[in-house]
Design a protein around this motif. Sequence first.
Motif, PDB file in Angstrom:
ATOM      1  N   TYR A   1      -0.922   0.540   2.440  1.00 23.57           N
ATOM      2  CA  TYR A   1      -2.058  -0.292   2.030  1.00 23.57           C
ATOM      3  C   TYR A   1      -2.986   0.490   1.104  1.00 23.57           C
TER       4      TYR A   1
ATOM      5  N   TYR B   1      -3.895  -0.250  -2.882  1.00 21.74           N
ATOM      6  CA  TYR B   1      -5.271  -0.525  -3.334  1.00 21.74           C
ATOM      7  C   TYR B   1      -5.735   0.493  -4.366  1.00 21.74           C
TER       8      TYR B   1
ATOM      9  N   ILE C   1      -2.883  -7.153  -2.056  1.00 19.73           N
ATOM     10  CA  ILE C   1      -1.881  -7.546  -1.053  1.00 19.73           C
ATOM     11  C   ILE C   1      -2.240  -8.957  -0.582  1.00 19.73           C
TER      12      ILE C   1
ATOM     13  N   TYR D   1      -5.855  -5.137  10.034  1.00 19.54           N
ATOM     14  CA  TYR D   1      -5.690  -4.655   8.673  1.00 19.54           C
ATOM     15  C   TYR D   1      -6.246  -5.740   7.747  1.00 19.54           C
TER      16      TYR D   1
ATOM     17  N   ILE E   1      -1.297  -7.570   8.850  1.00 19.59           N
ATOM     18  CA  ILE E   1       0.052  -7.255   8.390  1.00 19.59           C
ATOM     19  C   ILE E   1       1.126  -8.108   9.072  1.00 19.59           C
TER      20      ILE E   1
ATOM     21  N   SER F   1      -0.029 -10.541   4.889  1.00 21.31           N
ATOM     22  CA  SER F   1       0.364  -9.499   3.951  1.00 21.31           C
ATOM     23  C   SER F   1       1.623  -9.828   3.169  1.00 21.31           C
TER      24      SER F   1
END
Length: 334
Positions: free
Chosen positions: A257, A261, A267, A285, A289, A333
């Motif tokens: 992640y 980013y 995402i 998250y 996720i 995600s």
Amino acid sequence: MRNVKMADIAEACGVSIKSVSRVLNNNPNVSDEMRERVMSTIKEQGYQVNMLARGLKGNRTNIIVVFAERHHEEHLSIWHDMMLKHLFTYAKKRSMKIVLSPSNSGRFEEDETDGFYLIASGIADGAILLENILQDARVDYFEKHGIPYVVFGEPENEEIPSVSLDNFDVGYKGGCYLAEKGFQKIAFFIGEEKFLSTKHRIEGFESAMQKYGRQYCVFKGVDTVKKAYEKAKEVLKEENDIEAFFVSGDERALGVYRGIYEQGLRIPEDVAVLGIDKITLGEYYYPPISTIEQDFEILAKCCIDYVIDKIESADVEDSRSLRFPCKVIERKST
């Protein structure tokens, strides 16, 4: 400090040693007044129950050692925490005690700081191996000495007692899910190659990729959050057309992640991420996720039950191998 014995407690309370023993063993036939008097005296005099002596009366200690692979001293992950929580909980229901020990699958470390010392000394009744490699020295030792044990994982020898997810199924279902979502090029991050679960997950993933005709790349040895972060950055710089990451372990996916980013990507709009394990933290998250679920509770129960069955009866079938299917949990995600 003097060594306080059960006889001293009995004398101080004015009761028999047998009555003190009943209190210590939570006998339901003991009166509240008796229990309170004995426990108060125990507290005052500093008596401690000798758990080992209690166990040895029946030629058992009711202790199971759980061995966690050292992984270069990074042996306890969130996955381990969740598995251990259920092992401790179910062991307590079965009146067993759990001792956790870091372990080296490549050799038997016979020293007092290693859980193998408890096994070799007869202080523990059995063992659970949370991971297994080819030619595992620990398995050889248990087999040679008749130690009740079970492997969590898929051993190379089908006669070795084991409990596991179907790891081929994990890789296959994860790969199929991402392919069916329309992703054309997928990167698979997975841990050390020496573990058979790694081999089977890769085989399942590659089978899915070939079935759907997708481009893919597999990166082995990605076994920490830091390594996942560094590898994600590297892959995104070198492979601009990666559309999805499949990460063996939700905890490691956190590193992916961050890597995504930091490349200014989103995402799942730019790159999707699928994990494995369904750890509780994964729901928090950003975004939550998508993951491959495993039932920690049933896996832990099966491990404990098998070892206890073997402790209680050597006639239990040794070749018991349990494999559990998995399922994809879709979140934001992907």
